[in-house]
Scaffold this motif. Structure first.
Motif, short mmCIF file in Angstrom:
data_model
loop_
_atom_site.label_atom_id
_atom_site.label_comp_id
_atom_site.label_asym_id
_atom_site.label_seq_id
_atom_site.Cartn_x
_atom_site.Cartn_y
_atom_site.Cartn_z
N THR A 3 26.72 63.60 -28.48
CA THR A 3 25.67 62.61 -28.26
C THR A 3 24.92 62.87 -26.97
O THR A 3 23.68 62.85 -26.94
N ARG A 4 25.63 63.13 -25.89
CA ARG A 4 24.92 63.37 -24.62
C ARG A 4 24.14 64.67 -24.65
O ARG A 4 23.06 64.76 -24.07
N TYR A 5 24.64 65.68 -25.37
CA TYR A 5 23.86 66.91 -25.55
C TYR A 5 22.58 66.61 -26.33
O TYR A 5 21.49 67.06 -25.96
N ARG A 6 22.70 65.83 -27.41
CA ARG A 6 21.54 65.51 -28.23
C ARG A 6 20.47 64.76 -27.43
O ARG A 6 19.28 65.06 -27.54
N VAL A 7 20.88 63.80 -26.63
CA VAL A 7 19.94 63.04 -25.81
C VAL A 7 19.20 63.97 -24.85
O VAL A 7 17.97 63.94 -24.74
N MET A 8 19.94 64.82 -24.19
CA MET A 8 19.31 65.73 -23.21
C MET A 8 18.45 66.78 -23.90
O MET A 8 17.43 67.21 -23.35
N ALA A 9 18.81 67.19 -25.11
CA ALA A 9 17.98 68.15 -25.84
C ALA A 9 16.63 67.52 -26.17
O ALA A 9 15.58 68.16 -26.00
N TYR A 10 16.63 66.26 -26.61
CA TYR A 10 15.36 65.59 -26.89
C TYR A 10 14.55 65.35 -25.63
O TYR A 10 13.34 65.58 -25.61
N VAL A 11 15.19 64.90 -24.57
CA VAL A 11 14.47 64.64 -23.31
C VAL A 11 13.86 65.94 -22.79
O VAL A 11 12.68 65.99 -22.42
N THR A 12 14.65 67.00 -22.78
CA THR A 12 14.17 68.29 -22.30
C THR A 12 13.04 68.81 -23.19
O THR A 12 12.03 69.32 -22.70
N GLY A 13 13.20 68.67 -24.49
CA GLY A 13 12.17 69.14 -25.42
C GLY A 13 10.86 68.40 -25.26
O GLY A 13 9.79 69.00 -25.25
N VAL A 14 10.93 67.07 -25.14
CA VAL A 14 9.71 66.27 -24.97
C VAL A 14 9.01 66.63 -23.66
O VAL A 14 7.79 66.81 -23.62
N LEU A 15 9.80 66.73 -22.59
CA LEU A 15 9.19 67.07 -21.30
C LEU A 15 8.57 68.47 -21.33
O LEU A 15 7.51 68.69 -20.72
N LEU A 16 9.18 69.41 -22.03
CA LEU A 16 8.62 70.75 -22.09
C LEU A 16 7.32 70.77 -22.91
O LEU A 16 6.38 71.47 -22.54
#
Length: 112
Positions: free
Chosen positions: A7-20
């Protein structure tokens, strides 16, 4: 492996992806469209993406080590946060793979 690791990986993947994606749009606006305000936007989003990418790296490495991935797969997941939109596709693939594994590892709960 606990579901919270995924779950924490998934959250950070989305946050990182959106910011990129936002950073990429900001760079296009700044250099190709020469828009006013794009410089400040790009600076703020770039700094946020940079710091949060480090958190993403920690969580992705933790996930990969607990899932016992080979080095090549681990590197691909770690680099997904640097390619616009790749984090979304890699996250989906990893989640599908590991959700089945997590379900198998968790003990069955008896309902009363």
């Amino acid at each position: 492996m606990k579901k919270s690791v995924l779950t924490r990986y998934r959250v950070m993947a989305y946050v990182t992806g959106v910011l990129l994606v936002l950073l990429t749009l900001g760079v296009i606006a700044k250099y190709l469209l020469k828009m006013d305000g794009a410089d400040d936007f790009t600076r703020v989003v770039g700094i946020a993406h940079g710091w949060l990418y480090v958190v993403y790296l920690v969580f992705a490495f933790d996930l990969g080590s607990k899932a016992k991935w080979p080095v090549a797969k681990q590197l691909w997941v770690l680099l997904a946060g640097t390619i616009p939109t790749a984090a979304f596709f890699v996250e989906r693939k990893v989640s599908r793979e590991l959700e089945g594994k997590i379900a198998e590892d968790s003990p069955a709960v008896a309902k009363a």
